[in-house]
Design a protein around this motif. Structure first.
Motif, PDB file in Angstrom:
ATOM      1  N   TYR A   1       0.851  -1.186   0.000  1.00 38.46           N
ATOM      2  CA  TYR A   1       0.000   0.000   0.000  1.00 38.46           C
ATOM      3  C   TYR A   1       0.885   1.234   0.000  1.00 38.46           C
ATOM      4  O   TYR A   1       1.595   1.494   0.963  1.00 38.46           O
TER       5      TYR A   1
ATOM      6  N   GLU B   1       0.143   4.289   0.169  1.00 35.41           N
ATOM      7  CA  GLU B   1      -0.256   5.387   1.072  1.00 35.41           C
ATOM      8  C   GLU B   1       0.123   5.086   2.513  1.00 35.41           C
ATOM      9  O   GLU B   1      -0.101   5.922   3.395  1.00 35.41           O
ATOM     10  N   LEU B   2       0.650   3.896   2.763  1.00 41.01           N
ATOM     11  CA  LEU B   2       1.098   3.563   4.119  1.00 41.01           C
ATOM     12  C   LEU B   2       2.625   3.615   4.167  1.00 41.01           C
ATOM     13  O   LEU B   2       3.295   3.499   3.136  1.00 41.01           O
TER      14      LEU B   2
ATOM     15  N   PHE C   1       0.670  -4.241   9.076  1.00 39.53           N
ATOM     16  CA  PHE C   1      -0.627  -4.661   8.531  1.00 39.53           C
ATOM     17  C   PHE C   1      -0.588  -6.120   8.060  1.00 39.53           C
ATOM     18  O   PHE C   1      -1.431  -6.932   8.434  1.00 39.53           O
TER      19      PHE C   1
ATOM     20  N   ARG D   1      -0.277  -8.512  10.975  1.00 35.61           N
ATOM     21  CA  ARG D   1      -1.518  -8.698  11.734  1.00 35.61           C
ATOM     22  C   ARG D   1      -2.501  -9.569  10.957  1.00 35.61           C
ATOM     23  O   ARG D   1      -3.203 -10.401  11.523  1.00 35.61           O
ATOM     24  N   LEU D   2      -2.518  -9.376   9.655  1.00 34.65           N
ATOM     25  CA  LEU D   2      -3.410 -10.192   8.837  1.00 34.65           C
ATOM     26  C   LEU D   2      -2.965 -11.657   8.822  1.00 34.65           C
ATOM     27  O   LEU D   2      -3.787 -12.560   8.646  1.00 34.65           O
TER      28      LEU D   2
ATOM     29  N   LEU E   1       6.324   7.165   3.541  1.00 29.61           N
ATOM     30  CA  LEU E   1       5.311   6.456   2.748  1.00 29.61           C
ATOM     31  C   LEU E   1       6.016   5.610   1.693  1.00 29.61           C
ATOM     32  O   LEU E   1       7.022   6.036   1.113  1.00 29.61           O
TER      33      LEU E   1
ATOM     34  N   HIS F   1     -10.177  -9.784  11.318  1.00 31.52           N
ATOM     35  CA  HIS F   1      -9.603  -9.485  10.003  1.00 31.52           C
ATOM     36  C   HIS F   1     -10.299  -8.293   9.357  1.00 31.52           C
ATOM     37  O   HIS F   1      -9.657  -7.425   8.761  1.00 31.52           O
TER      38      HIS F   1
ATOM     39  N   ILE G   1      -9.069  -5.134  10.930  1.00 29.18           N
ATOM     40  CA  ILE G   1      -7.713  -4.773  10.480  1.00 29.18           C
ATOM     41  C   ILE G   1      -7.767  -4.178   9.073  1.00 29.18           C
ATOM     42  O   ILE G   1      -7.146  -3.146   8.779  1.00 29.18           O
ATOM     43  N   LEU G   2      -8.547  -4.814   8.203  1.00 28.80           N
ATOM     44  CA  LEU G   2      -8.664  -4.336   6.819  1.00 28.80           C
ATOM     45  C   LEU G   2      -9.343  -2.967   6.775  1.00 28.80           C
ATOM     46  O   LEU G   2      -8.918  -2.081   6.020  1.00 28.80           O
TER      47      LEU G   2
ATOM     48  N   LYS H   1      -6.976  -0.258   7.908  1.00 31.63           N
ATOM     49  CA  LYS H   1      -6.007   0.041   6.842  1.00 31.63           C
ATOM     50  C   LYS H   1      -6.630   0.938   5.777  1.00 31.63           C
ATOM     51  O   LYS H   1      -6.027   1.921   5.323  1.00 31.63           O
TER      52      LYS H   1
ATOM     53  N   ARG I   1      -7.159   4.496   7.009  1.00 31.81           N
ATOM     54  CA  ARG I   1      -5.875   5.200   7.100  1.00 31.81           C
ATOM     55  C   ARG I   1      -5.421   5.658   5.711  1.00 31.81           C
ATOM     56  O   ARG I   1      -4.962   6.773   5.520  1.00 31.81           O
ATOM     57  N   ARG I   2      -5.609   4.786   4.740  1.00 34.29           N
ATOM     58  CA  ARG I   2      -5.228   5.140   3.356  1.00 34.29           C
ATOM     59  C   ARG I   2      -6.089   6.294   2.849  1.00 34.29           C
ATOM     60  O   ARG I   2      -5.597   7.198   2.170  1.00 34.29           O
TER      61      ARG I   2
ATOM     62  N   ARG J   1      -4.897   9.488   4.215  1.00 33.00           N
ATOM     63  CA  ARG J   1      -3.647   9.944   3.593  1.00 33.00           C
ATOM     64  C   ARG J   1      -3.885  10.509   2.188  1.00 33.00           C
ATOM     65  O   ARG J   1      -3.107  11.317   1.707  1.00 33.00           O
TER      66      ARG J   1
END
Lengths: 308, 432
Positions: free
Chosen positions: A86, A88-89, A97, A100-101, A129, B4, B7-8, B11, B14-15, B18
């Motif tokens: 990603y 943007e991260l 991420f 954790r997944l 980023l 899950h 978490i998704l 994410k 957050r994106r 940004r």
């Protein structure tokens, strides 16, 4: 750790994998080599569960993949050829991420991300980023994301494609370290030199078929020795069969109007072979002694150059 | 699974934080368009967001007692603040339209009152709208719908009493106070019975509607003046409904971007799998659209001085339309599949849905077929109708509860359908 048996997959009329079989052991780096379109990614996609094979079995740590896919997926780590990140991260956020997944709790994911960032020499840019990273840095994060949950079997699909030599060397070093720690690694690449340097064993794949496998030395041996000769001259009208005893002493690997590549048969001294070649009844302009490469092995197995 | 999804979702949010530009664009456009339209149409008004007085000519060819009552009512009190009604001859009234001096002419044909009270044949009002104006004639048309519905209700429910009152009001014959008292008592009893059993009210609009001057089905109940008419409050719900659909499209399209960037494929190599991915994307879209709805409605309040009469109901309706927008775009994404196709089709479908629902133009300005047969079936039109009812209506809860319920239920059904469709597509190896 991984056993693939008679794996086949077709897309319409295209047979992308034909009864591919091989094994990868713990602590081993197994290179699946082949030019673009050989079926490497298809094979890898079947192994990690993205594609279901038409026929054949995949066993991960002794268990059939499709009988317990989630168990197999927990053992696997996959670094795809495309940078599946990603942008943007930040690098650190990406690692956390994916960790954790993969089932890590938050604290463990944070700790593992820190360790990997250090191991991949990305600590200083961890908060940036990913879209601001260079190609090599993205490749390293892409690899790190596959390692967050400490997989026992790592699938790497062209992990060094498109990066500069320095970054490539860093990635290769890191992969060697992982294998030395006991991780089984399946490594696909079309960089032969890289495979020669890195892989304990290689399998040569072309048009979906695994033509040969073994250590690099074993494959070189299949060419008839540790070295062969490149003879340059005018061979357009030449008939090697008429050369006195040539075909009994040499095996022709490749022939063009200007060049013949031949391996010496038996255990004769290279200097004797050289004398015999210079005495051929055709005008010879140059003879070079060369150690066989994987490209030569591929050439011998498939009848075509690697880049054809 | 829930972990899950969490978490998704984290994410994705957050994106989005940004890179908010695509979402902000779809939030700014409806506010800007609403602002521009509002300023254009309210330029003749008294102040910001005000509509100004609507100039209407009434041609009274009936000249009955009932119409005389109406004439008096129009020129008194609050009605006179919003409407400037002049009683003219037909020819003069039509000339006023040609001169763009009035918004519309309402013709009360001869025998209108008789037809209305007898109930034997439809009582028809004639409306001539000024084609050079857009909003005022549409408002007159709506008001006419309210008026005819009200008259119809009186005629149907008080037919006997009205017949008795008619000669008294028209002065056809002299009556005694005893007769008036008896009639008042009879009418009062009738009213009391109706009040106790609301089901006896027989109000419908169809009988009086005629093809030349139909009215929107959402405005059958009588309206009463609100807390000051605000043009932006009329325009914003429609714009919001359409752009919330677009916003849902932007958010849902992220699913296809993840396929293109192969993050989805990597995710499928993990135990989480495709189901969690799709459900998380639906939740993400819902979160974005609800946030968008909040900004649009809240922004409307701050920017345009809209006073929502019942903010909680507006919030509930906004939530409901958000659920619908999310489900609709998720289903569309599931049906269309490829990103390139979605680029073209999603926008077109969203725009067509918005226009046919009266999001951009008042529904009254749509062609007859659309307005009568298509628009009432479209969810954004339910939202717009319910919002108008809440803003201008009589406070009854039926219409908005029904609209909110239908929007939410439809959105959930579509989202579930989308999750199934997308999961199947993804498992079959969807490529963008």
């Amino acid at each position: 750790m991984l056993r693939v048996s008679r794996l086949s997959k077709s897309f319409g009329t295209l047979l992308a994998a034909r009864e591919v079989s091989f094994e990868v052991r713990a602590g081993e780096i197994y290179g699946l080599l082949g030019p673009n379109g050989a079926g490497k990614t298809t094979t890898l996609s079947m192994i990690c569960g993205l594609l279901r094979p038409d026929t054949g079995d995949i066993h991960v740590d002794g268990t059939n993949f499709w009988s317990e896919p989630n168990r197999a997926k927990r053992i696997l780590g996959v670094a795809p050829q495309d940078l599946a990140l990603y942008e943007e991260l930040t690098g650190r956020e990406n690692l956390e991420f994916w960790g954790r997944l993969a089932g890590l709790d938050r604290a463990t994911a944070v700790r593992r991300a820190g360790e990997l960032l250090e191991a991949l020499a990305l600590v200083e840019r961890a908060g940036d980023l990913v879209k601001n990273y260079s190609g090599g840095m993205k490749r390293r994060i892409n690899l790190g994301a596959a390692l967050m949950h400490r997989p026992r079997l790592l699938l790497l699909d062209e992990p060094t494609v498109g990066i500069d030599p320095q970054a490539r060397a860093r990635v290769v070093d890191f992969i060697q370290t992982l294998a030395s720690e006991g991780m089984a690694i399946l490594y696909t690449t079309h960089y032969l030199e890289e495979a020669e340097q890195l892989c304990h064993r290689v399998g040569i794949l072309d048009h979906g078929k695994l033509h040969a496998e073994g250590t690099v030395a074993e494959l070189q041996q299949r060419l008839g020795g540790e070295r062969f000769f490149v003879i340059e001259g005018r061979f357009a009208d030449a008939n090697p069969a008429s050369w006195n005893g040539f075909e009994q002493r040499f095996k022709i690997l490749q022939r063009t109007d200007r060049q013949i590549v031949a391996a010496a048969m038996g255990t004769r001294d290279p200097s004797d072979c050289l004398r015999e070649l210079l005495a051929l009844p055709v005008p010879v302009e140059n003879v070079t002694l060369k150690r066989p490469s994987l490209n030569d092995v591929f050439l011998q197995l498939t009848g075509r150059e690697w880049r054809d | 699974m829930l972990q899950h999804i969490g978490i998704l979702l984290g994410k994705d949010l957050r994106r989005a934080r940004r890179n908010p530009v695509p979402y902000l664009i779809h939030l700014c456009i409806p506010l800007v368009i609403t602002g521009l339209l509002g300023m254009v149409f309210s330029s003749a008004g008294k102040g910001e967001g005000s509509l100004g007085r609507i100039r209407v000519a009434i041609v009274d060819e009936d000249d009955s007692a009932v119409i005389r009552l109406l004439r008096g009512a129009l020129n008194q009190g609050q009605a006179s603040e919003h409407v400037e009604a002049r009683f003219l001859e037909r020819e003069l009234a039509l000339r006023e339209i040609t001169n763009n001096a009035i918004a519309a002419v309402v013709v009360i044909p001869q025998g209108f009152t008789d037809h209305l009270l007898d109930g034997r044949e439809p009582a028809v009002l004639e409306l001539v709208k000024n084609p050079a104006q857009a909003i005022h004639p549409a408002i007159v048309e709506e008001a006419l719908a309210v008026l005819t519905t009200g008259l119809n209700a009186i005629a149907r429910n008080f037919g006997g009493e009205v017949a008795a009152w008619r000669p008294i009001l028209s002065g056809e014959r002299k009556v005694t106070l005893r007769e008036v008292g008896s009639l008042l008592e009879q009418t009062g009893d009738h009213l009391e019975r109706l009040r106790k059993a609301p089901g006896l009210w027989r109000v419908s609009y169809e009988k009086e509607s005629k093809p030349e001057t139909p009215t929107p089905p959402d405005n059958k109940t009588a309206s009463k003046p609100g807390v000051g008419f605000n043009m932006f409050a009329l325009l914003l719900p429609g714009m919001a409904a359409m752009f919330l659909v677009f916003l849902a499209d932007v958010a849902m399209r992220d699913l296809q971007r993840e396929i293109r960037f192969r993050t989805f494929h990597r995710l499928c190599t993990m135990p989480a799998g495709a189901t969690a991915f799709v459900l998380a994307k639906v939740w993400f879209t819902l979160a974005i659209v609800i946030l968008g709805a909040t900004i649009l409605m809240g922004g409307g309040t701050l920017l345009f001085g809209i006073t929502w009469r019942q903010p909680w109901i507006v919030a509930l309706l906004s939530f409901a339309v958000s659920v619908f927008a999310c489900g609709f775009m998720a289903a569309l994404t599931g049906l269309i599949g490829g990103e390139k196709k979605a680029d073209v089709l999603n926008t077109m479908v969203g725009m067509a849905l918005g226009m046919a629902s009266g999001c951009t133009f008042p529904a009254e300005a749509l062609p007859d077929f659309l307005r009568l047969h298509v628009t009432p079936l479209l969810p954004p039109a339910w939202f717009i109708g319910a919002m108008r009812h809440v803003q201008n209506g009589d406070g009854t809860s039926g219409p908005w509860i029904l609209a909110a319920g239908k929007l939410t239920a439809l959105g959930i059904v579509l989202a579930l359908l989308a999750a199934r469709l997308l999961q199947r597509r993804l498992e079959r190896g969807l490529r963008s």
